[in-house]
Design an enzyme around this catalytic site. Structure first.
Site, mmCIF file in Angstrom:
data_model
loop_
_atom_site.group_PDB
_atom_site.id
_atom_site.type_symbol
_atom_site.label_atom_id
_atom_site.label_comp_id
_atom_site.label_asym_id
_atom_site.label_seq_id
_atom_site.Cartn_x
_atom_site.Cartn_y
_atom_site.Cartn_z
ATOM 1 N N TRP A 44 0.778 -1.200 -0.137
ATOM 2 C CA TRP A 44 -0.060 -0.045 -0.045
ATOM 3 C C TRP A 44 0.866 1.322 0.019
ATOM 4 C CZ3 TRP A 44 -4.852 -0.471 -1.243
ATOM 5 C CH2 TRP A 44 -5.824 0.814 -1.049
ATOM 6 N N ASP B 225 -0.638 12.068 0.166
ATOM 7 C CA ASP B 225 -1.883 12.706 0.618
ATOM 8 C C ASP B 225 -3.251 11.775 1.050
ATOM 9 O OD1 ASP B 225 -2.794 11.803 -1.618
ATOM 10 O OD2 ASP B 225 -3.074 13.654 -2.742
ATOM 11 N N GLU C 169 -3.478 8.658 -1.117
ATOM 12 C CA GLU C 169 -2.576 7.746 -1.305
ATOM 13 C C GLU C 169 -1.554 8.054 -2.622
ATOM 14 O OE1 GLU C 169 -5.522 6.151 -0.838
ATOM 15 O OE2 GLU C 169 -5.006 5.650 1.354
ATOM 16 N N GLU D 149 -18.588 4.867 -2.329
ATOM 17 C CA GLU D 149 -17.263 5.843 -2.337
ATOM 18 C C GLU D 149 -17.410 6.894 -3.199
ATOM 19 O OE1 GLU D 149 -12.729 5.071 -1.621
ATOM 20 O OE2 GLU D 149 -13.261 4.308 -3.602
#
Length: 379
Positions: A120, A169, A172, A332
């Site tokens: 990630w 940020d 990502e 989302e």
């Protein structure tokens, strides 16, 4: 559901808030962690401090004292167990060592508080500041949360040491920049930690002084390098905006809601990124084609509500409600106005359809509904 993009009975907006709180409460793990999304392939099994803090804020405003308190204890426990790691990182920084991104605290943890094995974009500082801010806000409403002192001290020490370092940020992205929304979250968290009795009490004097100094330095830095055209910018030295900047006005107060800088920032984001009521992340967004995000529309509405622009805030709430599935779940993002439609399919192929439900979307809906006085507490 009824099309809520036009005036509708406020009862339907309240009903969606009730459904949203059920989504949040039903998916909260026994550990206290809020999964970002219980079904989405890339988020399932993980909890972010940032997402979770805003989810907890919405639930807390709705009137839920226990769920958010459990989340805050989970965050504190995650950090307290890493006190030695934080102390070692601070010691390395003090002697001028260049610390690799991989050695820093991650931005997301497994539901049981561990570090996942999935790769990630993991070095983000804003979540730790957002958590401190949300912990103080929850304490104002429902009383101090016990068992969090060790986590607060670790978070403050980590942030006061590394606040000026570039990191990813909210999205990502752009690890080489210092993002104004990140600085705003850190500032809000450190300000809460030094001024709120529930957080400031356990802080050693040296950590408290360092936090006060960091807040002052962030203010000066942003005013010098994070403003262009009269508004806050996406990162230091940039000229464009990002919707995450809305949080720098309300709730973080990096720019006051009634200040020229605050008003100009909200206006710049709205002018550049709001289309037919829904807010994009930023102009060059290609994630799932660059759609509109309900949670960012809630941030815009929250700013309008605090500024006394109730009709516009209510319009934002109605727009969000219109994006809910028939079962009352919020996604989302939505694809009504894609900035890069040719890039949508690659993300569907990679991770599946858009995350639904996204608990952060529900948390922000609850916050805006509460700010409008439809549910719970406006503060």
């Amino acid at each position: 559901m009824t099309d809520l993009s036009t005036p509708a009975d406020l009862g339907e907006l309240v009903a969606l808030a009730e459904a949203g709180h059920r989504v949040i409460a039903s998916h909260q793990a026994p550990s206290g962690a809020y999964p970002a999304s219980p079904t989405f392939s890339a988020y399932r099994g993980y909890s972010w401090f940032r997402d979770g803090a805003f989810i907890a804020e919405g639930a807390s405003r709705y009137g839920d004292a226990d769920g958010p308190a459990a989340f805050h204890r989970w965050c504190a426990d995650v950090l307290a167990k890493r006190t030695d790691q934080v102390d070692a990182l601070v010691a390395r920084a003090l002697v001028g060592e260049r610390i690799p991104v991989a050695d820093m605290l991650p931005t997301r943890y497994t539901i049981d508080g561990g570090v996942g094995n999935d790769p990630w974009w993991d070095f983000q500082l804003d979540g730790y500041g957002t958590w401190l801010w949300a912990l103080a806000a929850h304490a104002d409403r429902h009383g101090a949360v016990d068992g969090v002192d060790g986590g607060v001290v670790a978070a403050v020490r980590y942030l006061t040491t590394f606040w000026a370092r570039p990191c990813y940020d909210w999205w990502e992205e752009h690890v080489d920049h210092r993002h104004v929304s990140t600085l705003g979250a850190i500032r809000a968290g450190l300000a809460a930690a030094t001024s709120h009795p529930a957080l400031a009490g356990p802080l050693p004097a040296g950590d408290r002084s360092a936090a006060v100094e960091a807040v002052e330095e962030i203010d000066a830095l942003v005013l010098r390098d994070g403003v262009a055209g009269g508004h806050l910018t996406k990162w230091l030295g940039a000229g464009d905006v990002d919707a995450s900047l809305l949080a720098c006005v309300v709730p973080f107060g990096l720019a006051g809601v009634d200040s020229e800088l605050g008003r100009a920032t909200v206006s710049a984001v709205e002018d550049a990124l709001c289309v037919d009521g829904g807010v994009h992340r930023y102009a060059a967004d290609t994630f799932y084609g660059g759609g509109q995000w309900p949670l960012l529309t809630a941030f815009l509405g929250w700013n309008h509500a605090v500024a006394g622009r109730r009709d516009e805030a209510l319009a934002a709430l109605r727009w969000i409600a219109a994006q809910a599935t028939p079962s009352g779940e919020l996604p989302e993002q939505v694809g009504h106005h894609l900035l890069a439609p040719d890039r949508e399919q690659e993300w569907i192929d990679r991770w599946g359809t858009v995350a639904t439900p996204l608990l952060w979307s529900h948390g922000m809906y609850l916050t805006l509904a509460a700010e409008l006085g439809l549910v719970g507490s406006a503060r």
